[in-house]
Design a protein around this motif. Structure first.
Motif, PDB file in Angstrom:
ATOM      1  N   LYS A 198      -3.832   2.843  -4.692  1.00  0.00           N
ATOM      2  CA  LYS A 198      -4.839   2.778  -5.635  1.00  0.00           C
ATOM      3  C   LYS A 198      -5.797   1.763  -5.372  1.00  0.00           C
ATOM      4  N   GLN A 247      -4.243  10.723  -1.184  1.00  0.00           N
ATOM      5  CA  GLN A 247      -5.015  11.198  -2.378  1.00  0.00           C
ATOM      6  C   GLN A 247      -5.489  10.114  -3.068  1.00  0.00           C
ATOM      7  N   LEU A 248      -4.772   9.334  -3.741  1.00  0.00           N
ATOM      8  CA  LEU A 248      -4.948   8.144  -4.526  1.00  0.00           C
ATOM      9  C   LEU A 248      -5.689   7.138  -3.684  1.00  0.00           C
ATOM     10  N   LYS A 250      -7.894   7.981  -1.263  1.00  0.00           N
ATOM     11  CA  LYS A 250      -9.228   8.683  -1.162  1.00  0.00           C
ATOM     12  C   LYS A 250     -10.011   8.148  -2.567  1.00  0.00           C
ATOM     13  N   GLN A 251      -9.392   8.417  -3.798  1.00  0.00           N
ATOM     14  CA  GLN A 251      -9.898   8.259  -4.973  1.00  0.00           C
ATOM     15  C   GLN A 251     -10.277   6.922  -5.029  1.00  0.00           C
ATOM     16  N   ALA A 252      -9.594   6.046  -4.607  1.00  0.00           N
ATOM     17  CA  ALA A 252      -9.902   4.415  -4.754  1.00  0.00           C
ATOM     18  C   ALA A 252     -11.039   4.082  -3.876  1.00  0.00           C
ATOM     19  N   ILE A 254     -13.516   6.057  -2.901  1.00  0.00           N
ATOM     20  CA  ILE A 254     -14.741   6.723  -3.753  1.00  0.00           C
ATOM     21  C   ILE A 254     -15.133   5.829  -4.684  1.00  0.00           C
ATOM     22  N   ALA A 255     -14.327   5.024  -5.384  1.00  0.00           N
ATOM     23  CA  ALA A 255     -14.484   4.440  -6.591  1.00  0.00           C
ATOM     24  C   ALA A 255     -15.084   2.986  -6.147  1.00  0.00           C
TER      25      ALA A 255
END
Length: 263
Positions: A198, A247-248, A250-252, A254-255
């Motif tokens: 994260k 996946q977490l 990747k989301q982090a 992108i953010a």
């Protein structure tokens, strides 16, 4: 005993049981008796004792590296955390209730990059998030004796003090080892992997890190592994959990969470 008294006693015990029940971040039911304020107080006292007794590293590069990684991890948790690098060649790190993190210089010499250090710090913070110290204190002593242990931390060489510090998770250097259970270790692994991902770190480095730790332990006992028992399925469990953690990450990313902590 009258029926009324029995009912009152049953009600009292039931209320205490309900208030002692808690749920860990992974959804596991825990039985905790110690007030978090008392456990946090123990963590603060233990950390102050360590800072008095152990040599602190003031190396700018090492402190900047550790602070960078720790800040990214703890930002996902919230609260204020104090981070100290101790000049100690043992491969060790710890986090204490009350927001305290200690990292030994020996561990910094082992890790290759920010991601591997994030594995360890995330794991240790995971123990705090899951209230494992509170859980162990509750299982061992219950509230009354537990509160007396708060004062005992200030005298770590005493029998009671060693017990208290051992339950907090940093007792090996005081001659006592009270390892976390395998269940608690696995839980900290998963929480730590989520935290580092994260924060934008690469969770796949967790496998490489534990392989390095296992390899190093073949040459000499590692305090970190003795106080944090490692078992054959650890790496296998991490590998199985990696897809979710990646996946977490990747989301982090992108953010905009892309840590750049240089060793």
């Amino acid at each position: 005993m009258s029926t009324l008294m029995m009912k009152l006693l049953f009600a009292f015990l039931w209320i205490n049981f309900l208030t002692a029940c808690a749920t860990s971040p992974t959804g596991r039911t825990q039985l905790v008796f110690m007030p978090d304020t008392e456990v946090n107080s123990m963590g603060l006292q233990a950390f102050d004792t360590l800072k008095r007794e152990k040599q602190i590293s003031h190396d700018a590069v090492s402190n900047r590296f550790v602070s960078c990684v720790a800040s990214a991890i703890t930002r996902e948790v919230g609260g204020e955390w104090e981070v100290v690098v101790f000049k100690d060649q043992s491969l060790n790190a710890f986090a204490l209730p009350g927001g305290k993190i200690g990292v030994h210089t020996g561990l910094l010499n082992l890790v290759d990059n920010q991601d591997q250090l994030a594995v360890i710090i995330g794991h240790e913070v995971g123990h705090v998030m899951a209230r494992h110290s509170n859980e162990r204190l509750s299982q061992q002593v219950g509230t009354n004796l537990g509160i007396s242990l708060v004062q005992a931390v200030a005298a770590p060489q005493s029998t009671l003090g060693q017990t208290a510090i051992g339950l907090l998770g940093i007792g090996a250097q005081y001659g006592i080892i009270m390892p976390y259970s395998r269940l608690q270790e696995s839980e900290a692994d998963m929480i730590g992997l989520d935290l580092m991902a994260k924060a934008g770190f690469n969770p796949s480095e967790s496998v490489k890190l534990w392989q390095k730790m296992e390899q190093a332990s073949q040459d000499a006992p590692i305090e970190f592994l003795s106080t944090h028992p490692s078992h054959a399925s650890r790496i296998q469990n991490l590998q199985a959990y990696l897809p979710k953690a990646q996946q977490l990450q990747k989301q982090a990313n992108i953010a905009g969470k892309n840590p750049h902590c240089t060793k």
